[in-house]
Design an enzyme around this catalytic site. Structure first.
Site, short mmCIF file in Angstrom:
data_model
loop_
_atom_site.label_atom_id
_atom_site.label_comp_id
_atom_site.label_asym_id
_atom_site.label_seq_id
_atom_site.Cartn_x
_atom_site.Cartn_y
_atom_site.Cartn_z
N ARG A 46 0.87 -1.18 0.00
CA ARG A 46 0.00 0.00 0.00
C ARG A 46 0.90 1.23 0.00
O ARG A 46 1.72 1.40 0.91
CB ARG A 46 -0.90 0.01 1.24
CG ARG A 46 -1.83 1.24 1.32
CD ARG A 46 -2.65 1.20 2.60
NE ARG A 46 -3.42 2.41 2.80
CZ ARG A 46 -4.67 2.60 2.41
NH1 ARG A 46 -5.30 1.62 1.77
NH2 ARG A 46 -5.30 3.73 2.63
N HIS B 173 -7.21 0.95 -6.71
CA HIS B 173 -7.55 0.39 -5.40
C HIS B 173 -8.43 -0.85 -5.63
O HIS B 173 -9.60 -0.87 -5.25
CB HIS B 173 -8.26 1.43 -4.55
CG HIS B 173 -8.22 1.15 -3.08
ND1 HIS B 173 -7.64 0.02 -2.54
CD2 HIS B 173 -8.72 1.86 -2.01
CE1 HIS B 173 -7.76 0.04 -1.22
NE2 HIS B 173 -8.42 1.14 -0.88
N GLN C 293 -10.58 -2.68 -2.86
CA GLN C 293 -11.75 -1.92 -2.43
C GLN C 293 -12.93 -2.15 -3.38
O GLN C 293 -14.07 -2.30 -2.94
CB GLN C 293 -11.42 -0.43 -2.38
CG GLN C 293 -12.59 0.46 -1.96
CD GLN C 293 -13.04 0.23 -0.53
OE1 GLN C 293 -12.23 0.32 0.38
NE2 GLN C 293 -14.32 -0.05 -0.34
N ASP D 138 -15.43 10.05 -2.29
CA ASP D 138 -14.18 9.85 -1.56
C ASP D 138 -13.73 11.22 -1.06
O ASP D 138 -14.26 12.26 -1.47
CB ASP D 138 -13.13 9.22 -2.48
CG ASP D 138 -11.92 8.67 -1.76
OD1 ASP D 138 -11.92 8.67 -0.51
OD2 ASP D 138 -10.97 8.24 -2.43
N CYS E 241 -15.42 4.49 0.55
CA CYS E 241 -14.33 3.59 0.91
C CYS E 241 -13.84 3.81 2.35
O CYS E 241 -13.20 2.92 2.91
CB CYS E 241 -13.17 3.72 -0.07
SG CYS E 241 -12.58 5.41 -0.29
N ARG F 266 -14.43 -5.65 3.06
CA ARG F 266 -12.99 -5.60 2.76
C ARG F 266 -12.32 -6.86 3.28
O ARG F 266 -11.44 -7.44 2.62
CB ARG F 266 -12.33 -4.38 3.43
CG ARG F 266 -12.72 -3.02 2.89
CD ARG F 266 -12.32 -2.81 1.44
NE ARG F 266 -10.93 -3.06 1.16
CZ ARG F 266 -9.91 -2.24 1.48
NH1 ARG F 266 -10.14 -1.12 2.13
NH2 ARG F 266 -8.67 -2.55 1.14
#
Length: 328
Positions: free
Chosen positions: A108, A135, A138, A231, A272, A316
């Site tokens: 990450r 991502h 996600q 987001d 997210c 997740r």
């Protein structure tokens, strides 16, 4: 045809067929159902997993650590303060060492090229936990959440991403929607429109699957949406851009008024996380005192019946478990 993903890295959904992504979603559903039924499994027993974080995280780290533990694997966590990765040792050299110790690596951080080079040099599956332009884990969680809450196939679902449409979540959504023949609208200001090369990349896939991927600044584009997604307006390291972003993006904040523009009484709200929806965080409070309301969604939407963000957060765990189990 049977799907076998053993030994594969999970760097972007663009590397996978629709059937392969469907396999991961179905595996996640099975693993989630087993866990909820109290059935313990150890698909990763005897395996060692490395979590390599150049960007901090809550959900990604917890999902990988708990997921690996639930499936019987041991986990090592390294961040910038606890390794020489990229400082006193090159990426290539580090990756070759990691590949001798670990059965899988999660990364990450920032550049997509880093996660690609880790996969190139380590010789073991590498999983993208977030980069500047993607991502993918996600999106798996998001797709699973949509299937749990909407009684329609994905290729009949319309997703509208509101805000900075050139960020990694918007791009990741484009990839996912293109693969599943979905209707995707990037809804935001022209100054933050998606890069043309990203639109060009998904265009041929959209033709094959019947997907619609488009950008719009017109609120009319929200009509008929099944999902509104947003987001944060400034990612880690972009705090200096907050004044400009607030000015540009406030008209695209997800409010009840905006939600009603969908004309869908059952529209879902996804995020997210973490989300700025109130002023109970240090950053939101500090910026508000400086004159900037950085909330990308209002608290009434975030806490409404439309919001499934905590189901999404739990997913997740199960989708990341599926990625690890399928590839190691």
């Amino acid at each position: 045809m049977a799907v076998n993903l053993k030994g594969r890295s999970f760097l972007t959904l663009m590397d996978f067929t629709t059937e392969e992504i469907r396999y991961l979603l179905d595996l996640a559903k099975d693993l989630k159902a087993q866990r909820h039924a109290g059935i313990l499994s150890e698909h990763l027993k005897g395996k060692n997993i490395l979590l390599l974080f150049e960007k901090s995280s809550t959900r990604t780290r917890c999902a990988f650590e708990v997921g690996a533990s639930q499936e019987g694997a041991a986990v090592t966590f390294l961040d910038n303060a606890s390794s020489q990765f990229g400082k006193k040792e090159s990426l290539e050299d580090s990756a070759k060492v990691f590949g001798r110790f670990f059965d899988g690596i999660e990364y990450r951080g920032y550049e997509q090229s880093i996660v690609e080079d880790l996969a190139k040099y380590s010789g073991v599956p590498v999983w993208n936990g977030l980069t500047d332009i993607d991502h993918p884990t996600q999106i798996l969680a998001d797709l699973l959440t949509i299937e749990e809450h909407l009684d329609k196939p994905l290729n009949n679902v319309k997703v509208v991403f509101c805000g900075d449409t050139r960020n990694n979540m918007s791009y990741a959504w484009m990839y996912g929607c293109a693969k599943f023949g979905m209707d995707f609208v990037a809804f935001g200001p022209p100054e933050l429109a998606p890069a043309q090369d990203v639109l060009d990349r998904v265009a041929p896939i959209a033709v094959e699957t019947g997907a619609s991927i488009r950008f719009s600044s017109d609120v009319a584009a929200l009509k008929g949406a099944d999902v509104l997604y947003t987001d944060v307006w400034a990612s880690m390291g972009e705090e200096a851009l907050i004044p400009e972003r607030v000015k540009l993006l406030t008209p695209y904040k997800v409010t009840m008024e905006l939600l009603e523009k969908t004309e869908n009484p059952d529209v879902l709200f996804l995020h997210c996380l973490p989300a700025f929806h109130d002023f109970e965080t240090v950053m939101a409070k500090t910026q508000y005192e400086l004159g900037y309301d950085i909330r990308e969604v209002t608290d009434d939407v975030f806490r409404s019946r439309h919001s499934v963000v905590f189901d999404e957060a739990e997913n997740r765990l199960h989708t990341i478990k599926a990625v690890m189990v399928a590839t190691v």
